[in-house]
Design an enzyme around this catalytic site. Structure first.
Site, PDB file in Angstrom:
ATOM      1  N   TYR A  12      48.608 -42.476 -16.364  1.00 31.71           N
ATOM      2  CA  TYR A  12      49.526 -42.416 -15.654  1.00 31.71           C
ATOM      3  C   TYR A  12      50.076 -43.029 -14.838  1.00 31.71           C
ATOM      4  O   TYR A  12      51.724 -42.717 -14.358  1.00 31.71           O
ATOM      5  CB  TYR A  12      49.521 -40.620 -15.013  1.00 31.71           C
ATOM      6  CG  TYR A  12      49.769 -39.294 -15.861  1.00 31.71           C
ATOM      7  CD1 TYR A  12      49.766 -39.199 -17.186  1.00 31.71           C
ATOM      8  CD2 TYR A  12      48.007 -38.640 -15.255  1.00 31.71           C
ATOM      9  CE1 TYR A  12      49.765 -38.129 -17.858  1.00 31.71           C
ATOM     10  CE2 TYR A  12      47.818 -37.285 -16.186  1.00 31.71           C
ATOM     11  CZ  TYR A  12      48.278 -37.228 -17.915  1.00 31.71           C
ATOM     12  OH  TYR A  12      47.648 -35.880 -18.577  1.00 31.71           O
ATOM     13  N   CYS A 147      47.470 -42.111  -2.273  1.00 27.38           N
ATOM     14  CA  CYS A 147      48.696 -40.949  -2.917  1.00 27.38           C
ATOM     15  C   CYS A 147      48.987 -40.822  -1.651  1.00 27.38           C
ATOM     16  O   CYS A 147      50.125 -40.677  -0.214  1.00 27.38           O
ATOM     17  CB  CYS A 147      48.999 -40.570  -3.837  1.00 27.38           C
ATOM     18  SG  CYS A 147      47.383 -39.654  -4.004  1.00 27.38           S
TER      19      CYS A 147
END
Length: 341
Positions: A12, A147
């Site tokens: 991803y 993240c």
């Protein structure tokens, strides 16, 4: 034009790197490395890239020398391959967790293995433009943070840097399913994840070590998986120092981020989106930050939201590349997100 390669290009994060780099006006993508799909078309795995590129996945051995390489391999793999990529590229941007911590003992505690290249830990510059822009301007080795770490750091840094809060924070982080990667196991099947709010790391998440490192405070984090594909939201709990009021909190955020191209202060008294919301940031490189203050008790909650695959990964890496090359920071990163979505 510079020549770049993406390693781990079928994942991803790898797909987002390709999306951003294929559309970047100063970049030519010359390699998309995948151990699973060598020889197959990139747009067969990343269908959003149809008509945008004719690239085929390749093996690592097929990558020629290039100007920059982006590593989006699984954690613990990059450190075993780093010597190879340092020898083939002028700049290396690592998006794994392998070089995010500068202490090998801390790394071993959070990742469960001994570091394979501890001699390189001190050579990597953290890929947080808002904190390390000057160092990134000449960095050849960059480690892009996780993240939830990016969101937590940006939500707290203006206050910690000015000594407005006590040096102990708690982060409640929520993340979508894409954060588990393209090869996630049974726990991330739709039948298992749909409708769930799964606390998968009540203590000891590796991103808390990153937050502690960058802020210089004691940090504890809880991570929960929610029913979303993309997006991270962090609620950071801290205690204001005596005499600090809401006006001082707002002033700290405005002073810190007024000139930042990808950080926006979102703290309104009313409205549907009065606090940071990941949904409207999907596909963008923005991180929205906000706060709520209880002046009577000194309690502070700061909030941050971002797309975990973009500002929490690929977009942040491209922003670091832009800084390193002396280009405008928003080059190739101008997408604003969608509403409604």
């Amino acid at each position: 034009m510079i020549r770049v390669a993406v390693v781990g290009a079928a994942g991803y994060i790898g797909g987002e790197l390709l999306r951003l780099l294929v559309g970047h006006p100063e970049v030519e993508v010359v390699g998309a490395v995948s151990s699973r799909f060598p020889g197959k078309r990139v747009d067969g795995v990343h269908p959003n890239l149809r008509s945008a590129t004719d690239l085929l996945f390749c093996t690592a051995d097929e990558v020629e020398d290039c100007d920059a390489v982006f590593l989006a391999t699984p954690h613990r793999a990059a450190m075993t391959q780093m010597d190879r990529w340092i020898g083939r590229a002028k700049q290396v941007f690592d998006l794994t967790g392998d070089f995010r911590l500068d202490d090998p003992e801390v790394f071993e505690r959070y990742y469960g293995v001994e570091h394979a290249a501890p001699h390189l830990l001190g050579d990597f510059v953290p890929g947080i433009p808002e904190l390390h822009r000057d160092r990134l301007g000449s960095a050849d080795l960059v480690s892009v943070p996780g993240c939830m770490a990016v969101a937590g750091v940006l939500a707290l840094y203006p206050l910690v840097a000015r000594g407005l809060v006590e040096p102990k924070v708690q982060i409640d982080a929520r993340t979508g399913s894409s954060g588990s990667g393209a090869t996630a196991g049974q726990a991330n099947l739709h039948a298992e994840r749909s409708g769930a709010m799964r606390v998968f790391a009540p203590t000891g998440h590796r991103h808390e070590a990153e937050i502690a490192r960058h802020l210089g405070v004691e940090a504890a984090m809880t991570a929960t998986g929610v029913e979303a594909v993309r997006g991270v939201q962090t609620l950071c709990h801290a205690t204001l120092r005596p005499g600090v009021d809401e006006a001082a909190v707002r002033r700290a955020f405005r002073e810190q981020y007024q000139d930042e191209p990808f950080v926006r202060l979102v703290a309104h008294k009313r409205g549907t989106f009065r606090y940071p919301e990941p949904k409207i940031l999907l596909g963008s490189n923005f991180c929205d930050v906000g706060y709520a203050v209880d002046e009577e008790t000194g309690r502070l909650v700061t909030i941050a939201a971002l797309d975990n695959l973009v500002k929490g990964g690929a977009g942040n890496a491209v922003q670091c590349l832009n800084i390193r090359m002396g280009w405008p920071e928003n080059l190739g990163l101008s997408f604003t997100g969608l509403h409604p979505a």
